[in-house]
Design an enzyme around this catalytic site. Structure first.
Site, PDB file in Angstrom:
ATOM      1  N   GLU A 190      41.433  44.008  52.318  1.00 29.01           N
ATOM      2  CA  GLU A 190      41.678  44.703  51.043  1.00 29.01           C
ATOM      3  C   GLU A 190      42.852  45.664  51.132  1.00 29.01           C
ATOM      4  OE1 GLU A 190      38.035  46.483  49.637  1.00 29.01           O
ATOM      5  OE2 GLU A 190      37.341  44.562  48.867  1.00 29.01           O
ATOM      6  N   GLU A 259      33.983  38.083  49.452  1.00 29.01           N
ATOM      7  CA  GLU A 259      32.850  39.013  49.353  1.00 29.01           C
ATOM      8  C   GLU A 259      32.212  38.927  47.975  1.00 29.01           C
ATOM      9  OE1 GLU A 259      33.658  43.076  50.509  1.00 29.01           O
ATOM     10  OE2 GLU A 259      34.928  42.413  52.168  1.00 29.01           O
TER      11      GLU A 259
END
Ligand code: GAL
Length: 890
Positions: A190, A259
């Site tokens: 991320e 995710e």
């Protein structure tokens, strides 16, 4: 010319070479390549739709791994996904640890052994609610280092660790082309969220990280999650509650969801997050409906932050995450079972999903839509030249209206679509699965100590009478307040907490001496003021002692401290104990974050003005005496001067306690109930089971009933309001011996150890509820007679399926009613219509068995109790350990 005999020898030789080759190349799979196109990963030449379960290996013990992997496989996972944890693998620079819970190789091999693939997210920054986001704290001490940016010292260290992991995986032959299970790797995590903070250097860093990773010759594709500027050769992927609208940054890359947040984490004093499975299934189905190809549950099993691995600030020891497998390794139902059905339904569509380059879109209504996938690529519509029987199709029908059921017509047939749901039609005609209709056939209830009322009522899984209390005898010893060893040191000025502790302990003592004159005392009395300790900013916990007495505690994340103090005339010892409760794991510039105090520390209100403590002379002491003497270990615990604790002794702060306990019988997971304690840490036989803290969640903010419809966020459907966030602490079975287990507790604020107990975690009650109009069992689609067309899937009746955990059997059916029963699990009652045969039919099918199925139909249940009425079967059953009643499992 090769004679017959020679041919046989040649064959044998080839066989031998093949076996040798398979052994040296890893014996999990025949070696295969992984590539990708815009639609999917291509595994051994074939596009695949993949379901993956996130399991972080150090959040369980190696003894738990095989069962967790088996439960993931049974739940329909094709792959297991995990981060690597740099600070666990390299606790001291250059000293690697790949043992025990950090035995990554063993974990990957177990996954391979079970025939599942592996997705390895090396990071090495991982976030993950893991201490310092996975970075070793020693990284901060490297001169000139700046994390996660174009910085030579950081890049050098990052490359060294990533290379180490890739090399290790290659040496162990764990990549797909070596016959191993690893099919995908991740670099960074991320970073897109942070990149802006680093300007041009951030952009350079992304390119460097990508090239570095690709240069390691791992031979499988790499991903970067949440990285819109991921370079061409790296797949950018989605992390979110929903990813069905996600498009990677190039038309040549597949849509991957690294995710899928199926729950959330929590903090001490927080409520417990709960994501309803109807919404989760909706999100997953929408993802595959709209062209997604690989989805990973974050987490499929969350587990436990043992030791001090929990990130921060303030993340609790449990990492249950409301995942399909709970913290203890038991199935969380109906989440696990409903997703299992969903996965089976998606798998039935896989041939069509992989065959089509893109779905055919059909609007069915204002908020209703279908996506149709044709197995025969040429046949993309009804007007195709091929007859329909030559080409099969699969369809997903979505109703994204949050409130209303919609009736739609699809290919000439009418379908009723519940609100916020996806219906899956593997043959474009018959319903295999609907995300909002929980097929209770697998609904085995393992219920947390708080549950959303929408989910069937909770069964208290840990009961006092079954607990083995540790009442025998407790010993205690006080932890000294302040310095306790010769390695304390004195420095002029305030040092940053982590620079001193290196995170080897949560605790850092600061001691100084303040002289208070008669004039000061008179000044305070005259003006009715008291001197005050003021610290510009601090994290996470500060305890203030004056002359050995605790006078104040402050908890917060970079909060100002204003603590009034009562001094006595003459010299006063001022002790500040700064504590961390999990280092920051998210955000830019983590290396600068630090802990302890920031800004100025001063005493205000003195007659001659403020005293600047930032410049004072401080004695520093890292950690606790008991910690450094290792009095929690079997070998060293006698080093402390333990004395017997009286039953009526008053709660005491900064105290060590120890007791011995016997392991409870059976194989159920074990928990320590620390609900009677305040804040501290606990060890069993020297294993650190984690921090504990008895903080209560706010009273409000948990809905009476949880509505799964509509977009989910982590604050929706919270549970556990008004109760302590965590009182039960997992003690893995493998850390226990039969008797004399040493339990050591360090308590900071005062509690009653006599009330600590050891409990078992069990799924005691299981329930299922299903209507006769429910869809048939998913596995019946693969029934050869259905495939051959001997009978239609529609002729197969729905079935309720009950199953106790391994080693348990159904001892009794507590309730069974076929008709119009009311209520929910543990609260069922008969309705107007009730078949008197219900109980006997279900009891006969289920009692004494680990699992059973009952057909939900008039014929299955001994006749029609009320004609013309849609009937439901509701069942509640009790599971007991098969060893306790001496019946073997069958
Ligand atoms: C994501 C992150 C994960 C985890 C998750 C929240 O943003 O990539 O590592 O922290 O949030 O549980």
């Amino acid at each position: 010319m090769v004679g017959l005999e020679n041919k046989a020898v040649l064959k044998l030789l080839l066989l031998y070479l093949f076996i040798q080759f398979s052994v040296t190349c890893g014996n999990f799979f025949p070696p295969f390549n992984v590539t990708y196109d815009h639609r999917a990963l291509i595994i051994d030449g074939k596009r695949r739709m993949l379901i993956s379960g996130g399991i972080h290996y150090p959040r369980a013990t190696p003894q738990m791994w095989p069962d967790l992997i088996a439960k993931s496989k049974e739940g329909g996972a094709d792959a297991i996904e995990s981060y690597t944890f740099w600070n666990g693998h390299e606790p001291v620079k250059g000293q690697y640890n790949f043992e025990g819970r950090f035995d990554l190789v063993k974990f990957v091999k177990l996954v391979g052994d079970s025939g599942l693939y592996f997705l390895l997210r090396i990071g090495p920054y991982v976030c993950a609610e893991w201490n310092f986001g996975g970075f070793p704290v020693w990284l901060r001490d490297i001169p000139g280092i700046e994390f996660r940016t174009d910085n030579e010292p950081f890049k050098r260290e990052m490359q060294r660790f990533v290379t180490k992991i890739v090399d290790l995986m290659r040496e162990e032959k764990l990549f797909s082309w070596q016959g191993g299970p690893i099919i995908l790797l991740q670099i960074e995590n991320e970073y897109g969220n942070m990149e802006g903070s680093y300007g041009q250097k951030g952009k350079e860093y992304v390119k460097w990280a990508a090239n570095m990773a690709l240069g390691l010759g791992a031979g499988v594709p790499w991903v970067m999650c949440k990285q819109t500027d991921a370079p061409d050769d790296i797949i950018d992927t989605c992390n979110n509650y929903y990813c069905d609208g996600y498009k990677p940054n190039s038309p040549n890359k597949p849509t991957i969801w690294t995710e899928d947040w199926d729950g959330w984490y929590t903090t001490w004093g927080g409520r417990l997050p709960h994501r309803p499975v109807e919404d989760l299934a909706f999100a997953v189905a929408r993802f595959f409906q709209r062209g997604g190809s690989l989805m990973n549950y974050y987490m499929y099993f969350g587990g436990t932050n043992f030791g001090r691995t929990s990130g921060g600030p303030f993340y609790i020891t449990s990492y249950d995450y409301d995942a399909p497998i709970d913290e203890y390794g038991l199935l969380s139902e109906p989440k696990w079972g409903h997703l299992k059905d969903l996965h089976a339904a998606i798998k039935l569509c896989e041939p069509a999903l992989v065959a089509a380059d893109s779905p055919q879109y059909m609007k069915l209504g204002p908020n209703q839509e279908a996506h149709v996938y044709w197995e025969n690529a040429q046949s993309t519509g009804l007007n195709s030249s091929l007859s329909e029987s030559q080409s099969t199709c699969s369809a997903f029908l979505a109703n994204i209206d949050e409130h209303n059921t919609a009736t739609v017509t699809f290919r000439g047939k009418s379908y009723s679509l519940p609100p916020w749901s996806v219906s899956i039609l593997p043959d474009c005609s018959n319903l295999a699965f609907n995300t909002a209709k929980v097929g209770a056939q697998t609904a085995m209830k393992v219920v947390e100590y708080a549950s959303s009322p929408k989910i069937s009522a909770p069964e208290l899984v840990m009961t006092k009478n079954e607990a083995s209390s540790i009442t025998e005898s407790w010993m205690s010893v006080k932890e000294p307040i302040g310095t306790w060893s010769e390695n304390n040191f004195t420095v002029q000025g305030m040092l940053e907490h982590l620079k001193v502790t290196k995170d080897e302990s949560d605790y850092l003592w600061h001691m100084t001496r303040i002289y208070v004159s008669d004039d000061d005392i008179a000044f305070w009395e005259e003006n009715q003021v008291s001197p005050t300790l003021v610290i510009d900013s601090m994290r996470d916990v500060l305890r203030v002692f004056i002359n050995g007495k605790l006078i104040g505690s402050i908890t917060g994340h970079w909060v100002k401290v204003v603590q009034p103090i009562q001094f006595q005339q003459g010299y006063n010892d001022l002790i500040l104990l700064s504590q961390t409760v999990g280092l920051q794991n998210y955000g830019a510039f983590l290396e600068k974050d630090g802990a302890g105090f920031r800004g100025q520390t001063k005493l205000t209100g003195f007659k001659n003005g403020d005293i600047d403590l930032s410049k004072a002379s401080w004695i520093y002491q890292v950690g606790l005496k008991g910690e450094f003497q290792k009095i929690f270990t079997v070998e060293e615990n006698e080093k402390a001067g333990w004395t017997e604790l009286k039953l009526d002794s008053t709660p005491s702060t900064f105290t060590w306690y120890k007791a011995y306990f016997d392991s409870p019988d059976g194989s159920e997971p074990v928990a320590l109930d620390l609900g009677s304690m305040g804040k501290g840490q606990a060890w069993v036989n020297g294993h650190h089971i984690g921090r504990y803290w008895n903080l209560t969640a706010p009273k409000d903010g948990c809905p009476n009933s949880c509505n799964y419809r509509g977009a989910y966020g982590s604050n929706k459907c919270m549970t556990n309001c008004g109760k302590p966030t965590q009182t039960w602490y997992h003690v893995p079975r493998s850390w226990l011996q039969e008797s004399n287990n040493l339990l050591v507790i360090f308590e900071e604020t005062g509690g009653n150890p006599f009330e600590i107990s050891v409990k078992l975690r069990e799924s005691r009650i299981i329930c299922a509820q299903m209507s006769e109009s429910h869809y048939p069992p998913l596995d019946q689609w693969l029934n050869p007679d259905v495939i051959d067309g001997k009978f239609s899937i529609n002729d197969i009746k729905p079935q309720i399926r009950l199953q106790c955990e391994d080693g348990h059997i159904i001892s009794s059916i507590e309730f069974a009613s076929y008709g119009t029963p009311h209520g929910s699990c543990q609260n069922f009652s008969e309705g107007n219509c009730h078949s008197p045969n219900s109980l006997s039919v279900v009891s006969k099918a289920c009692e004494g068995r680990n699992s059973c199925s009952v057909e939900v139909s008039n014929s299955g249940l001994g006749g029609d109790p009320c004609r013309g009425v849609l009937k439901t079967l509701a069942v509640e059953a009790r599971c007991v350990s098969s060893s306790t009643i001496g019946v073997s499992q069958f």
